[in-house]
Structures are given as C-alpha cells and as structure tokens.
Design a protein around this motif. Structure first.
Motif, PDB file in Angstrom:
ATOM      1  N   ASP A   1      17.330  46.228  45.157  1.00 41.61           N
ATOM      2  CA  ASP A   1      16.880  45.284  43.594  1.00 41.61           C
ATOM      3  C   ASP A   1      15.912  46.797  43.920  1.00 41.61           C
ATOM      4  O   ASP A   1      14.478  46.395  44.004  1.00 41.61           O
ATOM      5  CB  ASP A   1      16.692  44.016  43.677  1.00 41.61           C
TER       6      ASP A   1
ATOM      7  N   LYS B   1      13.168  46.167  42.116  1.00 44.68           N
ATOM      8  CA  LYS B   1      11.240  45.119  41.827  1.00 44.68           C
ATOM      9  C   LYS B   1      11.350  44.259  43.462  1.00 44.68           C
ATOM     10  O   LYS B   1      10.070  43.696  44.051  1.00 44.68           O
ATOM     11  CB  LYS B   1      12.218  43.723  40.915  1.00 44.68           C
ATOM     12  N   GLU B   2      12.206  44.918  44.529  1.00 43.14           N
ATOM     13  CA  GLU B   2      12.000  44.333  46.071  1.00 43.14           C
ATOM     14  C   GLU B   2      11.103  45.916  46.157  1.00 43.14           C
ATOM     15  O   GLU B   2       9.929  44.807  47.254  1.00 43.14           O
ATOM     16  CB  GLU B   2      13.226  44.550  46.994  1.00 43.14           C
TER      17      GLU B   2
END
Length: 237
Positions: A168, A170-171
């Motif tokens: 992801d 966003k990680e």
C-alpha cells in the motif's frame, strides 16, 4: 547484462548490516556468512538468481547491479518480503545481540560494471542513500524490525504507486535524503512498522536568513559633535 565499461541503466540494490563494525574478527566472519545466506535464501524464495547479479562486497553488506531481465516488482516486493522472512528465521535461532538486521536501498539509473567494481551516477546516489544516518537511527528505534527499506523516488513512483506490488503506497513515508553531495526525495518502509510522524524522518527546517541591519545618518551642514557619543548596534556580518 550491461557490458563492462559500457553505458546502461539498471536496478541497484544496496544492503548493509547494522553494527557490523563492532565485535571481533570472528564475529565479522559470522555476520558475512549469515548475510550471504539470507540474501541467497531470499532470492531463491522470490524466484531470482543472484548468480547473475554483479555484486560489489562492502564489509557487512554489498552493492548489487541487477541484470536487465530482472523484473523490478519481484525485487522491490517479493525479494524484500522474502529477505524479511529469511532474517526472521535466522534471528529466531540467535540471541538478540547476534541478530542480523539490515538497511536496504533500491535505486534505478545509470550504472555499469567496470574492472574494479561498479560505476555510474546511480551507483554514487544509492551509496549515499544507504549511508543516510536516519536509516541507522530507525534500526535503533524500531528494535523488532529486521530491515529498513529506502526506495528512490523514481522506483517508488514507477513500481509502487502504479500498483505493480502488494504494498500500500500509504505505508511508505516520504523523506528527503541529504548525504554529502547527494540531495533527493525517497520513500522509507519497514515491515509491520508505522513510520509516520517520526521526528528522525522529518525534513530539517531551513535556517532563517541572516538579516543585516544598517543605520544610516544623513547629516547636512555643519555638526558640532563635541562631547557626543555615537553607538551602532544590531549589525551582523
């Protein structure tokens, strides 16, 4: 494979073991042996062949130039996750002080083998990335993390944000790497760790500009300054 002394663009993987410089010569041998073993195990699990990589040893680590046929998503995703698993299995059999923990930097750019190692601008850049001090600080802070991954902005944008991996986006945390003559954006990640909001990853605020203050007196005509005291303050060089 890029020919020796030629020109080409390639994927580079730089890995370095935490705390390699400490301990005895025998410990260095053990760390090097374990480093090679977990790297080979991770490559095997990811379906990669390290025998085709141009590798330049670096103490308790290495800088590897990958062949053009090696798929970037496999390296960025499968290999890194397999490396974490291999480190998990290794560390489970040793005391904490003997754990192998890595910082890994991946970059893409001009790189090619030479008679004495690897050359190209991307080689210099990924070497600065792996030496970036906050990576070491992260390994100190996140004691349970087997590895810290740093992707160049180019690799993150082309491979991660375009959906070619199981990550992801966003990680990852965007950081600005400033190391010697290198300056550029990159993205940091650690398996199972939330790295957002950490002060050690924050971009340093630029120093405020030095403001010079001047006092200018325009005097017209005759001035009687006997018994007068003149003072000037607040001037910076």
């Amino acid at each position: 494979m890029i020919e020796m002394g030629g020109y080409g663009r390639a994927l580079l993987v730089s890995s370095q073991t935490k705390g390699y410089g400490s301990g005895t010569g025998k410990r260095h041998e053990a760390v090097q042996e374990a480093f090679v073993r977990v790297q080979e195990e991770a490559a095997r699990m990811a379906g990669l062949c390290r025998d085709t990589w141009s590798r330049q040893p670096r103490g308790g680590g290495e800088l590897a130039l990958l062949p053009l046929g090696e798929r970037e998503p496999l390296v960025v995703d499968d290999f890194i996750r397999s490396l974490n698993s291999a480190l998990d299995a290794h560390n489970a059999t040793f005391a904490k002080e003997d754990h192998i923990r890595l910082k890994v930097a991946i970059h893409y750019g001009v790189a090619y083998p030479t008679a004495h190692g690897l050359a190209g601008q991307a080689v210099a850049e990924v070497s600065r990335m792996i030496d970036w001090n906050p990576l070491k600080d992260l390994l100190e802070l996140k004691e349970t993390a087997n590895l810290i991954l740093l992707l160049s902005d180019r690799v993150y944008t082309d491979v991660v944000t375009q959906g070619h991996t199981t990550y992801d986006p966003k990680e990852f945390v965007k950081v600005h790497v400033q190391e010697k003559e290198f300056s550029g954006d990159a993205w940091v990640w650690a398996p199972g760790e939330n790295l957002h909001g950490l002060d050690i990853l924050a971009r340093p605020e630029p120093a405020p500009p030095v403001v010079s203050q001047q006092v200018i007196n325009n005097l017209y005509g005759a001035v009687d300054a006997r018994r007068a005291v003149f003072g000037v303050s607040g001037i910076r060089p």
